[in-house]
Write a protein that holds these residues in place. Sequence first.
Motif, short mmCIF file in Angstrom:
data_model
loop_
_atom_site.label_atom_id
_atom_site.label_comp_id
_atom_site.label_asym_id
_atom_site.label_seq_id
_atom_site.Cartn_x
_atom_site.Cartn_y
_atom_site.Cartn_z
N SER A 162 0.82 -1.22 0.00
CA SER A 162 0.00 0.00 0.00
C SER A 162 0.85 1.27 0.00
O SER A 162 0.31 2.38 -0.01
CB SER A 162 -0.93 0.01 1.22
N GLY A 163 2.17 1.10 0.01
CA GLY A 163 3.06 2.26 0.01
C GLY A 163 3.33 2.83 1.38
O GLY A 163 3.84 3.95 1.50
N TYR A 164 3.00 2.07 2.44
CA TYR A 164 3.21 2.54 3.81
C TYR A 164 4.54 2.02 4.35
O TYR A 164 4.87 0.84 4.19
CB TYR A 164 2.09 2.09 4.73
N PHE A 165 5.28 2.92 5.01
CA PHE A 165 6.51 2.54 5.70
C PHE A 165 6.14 1.55 6.81
O PHE A 165 5.27 1.83 7.63
CB PHE A 165 7.17 3.79 6.28
N ASN A 166 6.81 0.39 6.87
CA ASN A 166 6.38 -0.63 7.83
C ASN A 166 7.53 -1.27 8.63
O ASN A 166 7.37 -2.36 9.17
CB ASN A 166 5.57 -1.73 7.13
N VAL A 167 8.67 -0.59 8.72
CA VAL A 167 9.77 -1.12 9.53
C VAL A 167 9.40 -1.03 11.01
O VAL A 167 8.91 0.00 11.47
CB VAL A 167 11.07 -0.34 9.26
N PRO A 168 9.61 -2.10 11.79
CA PRO A 168 9.21 -2.08 13.20
C PRO A 168 10.17 -1.30 14.09
O PRO A 168 11.25 -0.88 13.66
CB PRO A 168 9.22 -3.56 13.57
N TYR A 169 9.74 -1.11 15.32
CA TYR A 169 10.56 -0.48 16.36
C TYR A 169 11.84 -1.26 16.57
O TYR A 169 11.85 -2.49 16.57
CB TYR A 169 9.71 -0.43 17.64
N GLY A 170 12.96 -0.56 16.78
CA GLY A 170 14.26 -1.21 16.88
C GLY A 170 14.55 -1.90 18.19
O GLY A 170 15.46 -2.72 18.26
N GLY A 171 13.81 -1.59 19.24
CA GLY A 171 14.04 -2.25 20.52
C GLY A 171 14.68 -1.33 21.54
O GLY A 171 14.99 -0.15 21.29
N THR A 172 14.92 -1.87 22.74
CA THR A 172 15.37 -1.05 23.87
C THR A 172 16.74 -0.41 23.62
O THR A 172 17.05 0.61 24.23
CB THR A 172 15.44 -1.90 25.14
N GLY A 173 17.55 -0.99 22.74
CA GLY A 173 18.85 -0.41 22.44
C GLY A 173 18.76 0.95 21.79
O GLY A 173 19.74 1.71 21.77
N TYR A 174 17.59 1.29 21.26
CA TYR A 174 17.38 2.57 20.58
C TYR A 174 16.81 3.63 21.53
O TYR A 174 16.69 4.79 21.14
CB TYR A 174 16.42 2.40 19.40
#
Length: 301
Positions: A162-174
């Motif tokens: 659908s053209g949506y950015f879908n990368v997940p959260y990087g985790g507690t290290g971020y």
Amino acid sequence: MKKEKIFLKWLGGKRKELPIINKVIDKLDINNYYEPFLGGGSSLLNILDKKNINKAYLNDNFKSLIDAYKFSKDKNLDYLKKLNEFQIIFDNSNIDFYNLNDEYEKLKLNSKRKVDTTLKKIVIYTYIRNIYNTTKDEIIKAASLIFIRKYAFSGMFRYNKSGYFNVPYGGTGYDKNSLINRNLYFENYDFDKCEFFNLDYKEFFNQQYFIKNDLIFIDPPYDESFDNYNNSTFDKQEQENLYENLMVLKNKCNILAIMKGTPFILDLYKDFDIISYDFQYNVNFKNRNKQNFKHILLKNF
């Protein structure tokens, strides 16, 4: 005051390759600086730090990225307030999650673990990512882009059908990342010398007037790239178009480019001086990018 080395984390950023770049440009006198594929800005900040240039003309076809640069340069208060608002939402573990959207309920139902701080941050990240994907407001779009680039897994770019950015959260290290007062880190750089454009690189070239001591720095999407850039492709035809544009400019000004040293690129740019070196990628997602590869630095001076 702390001096940032990049504007934001970006796919294919050149921060690790600046020592190689600096060896090449060390004795080069630069009048105006041009960058048609600006990205995360590490080369720009390096040039502003080390060279007394006249002007910098900077372009990227990623509109919300260029908007973020412009808002930062102008110290746009609405933009800075929105960055701080997103950071406060992300940091505040006492927020009323039930009023965010249905992401919290979906994650709570699907998760077998207790509702902890990490799960709450996943919810907030997903919430702000959804804002980025759906908002039409330029300021909110730019601020939410900065947020998701700070907290997305491994700095990846990925879009769904659908053209949506879908990368997940990087985790507690971020979680140590912060957006608050980030513009203060750029006050040691002379952004008044910078003019920003949101154009196709060919149109950007056509609008400029290059002279002998100008430098064009080229960092295009790579041949055999494992990710599309800005939800669009930069295929071999575009690589050839870029080469043809650079051949027109080759005798007008200085050109410096960094590319992945594929057989196609090596053959295409055989008329340029080539410096080859090993480079290791941080991301090897589903084996779509080899971690060790040759990068090449191309120049005409």
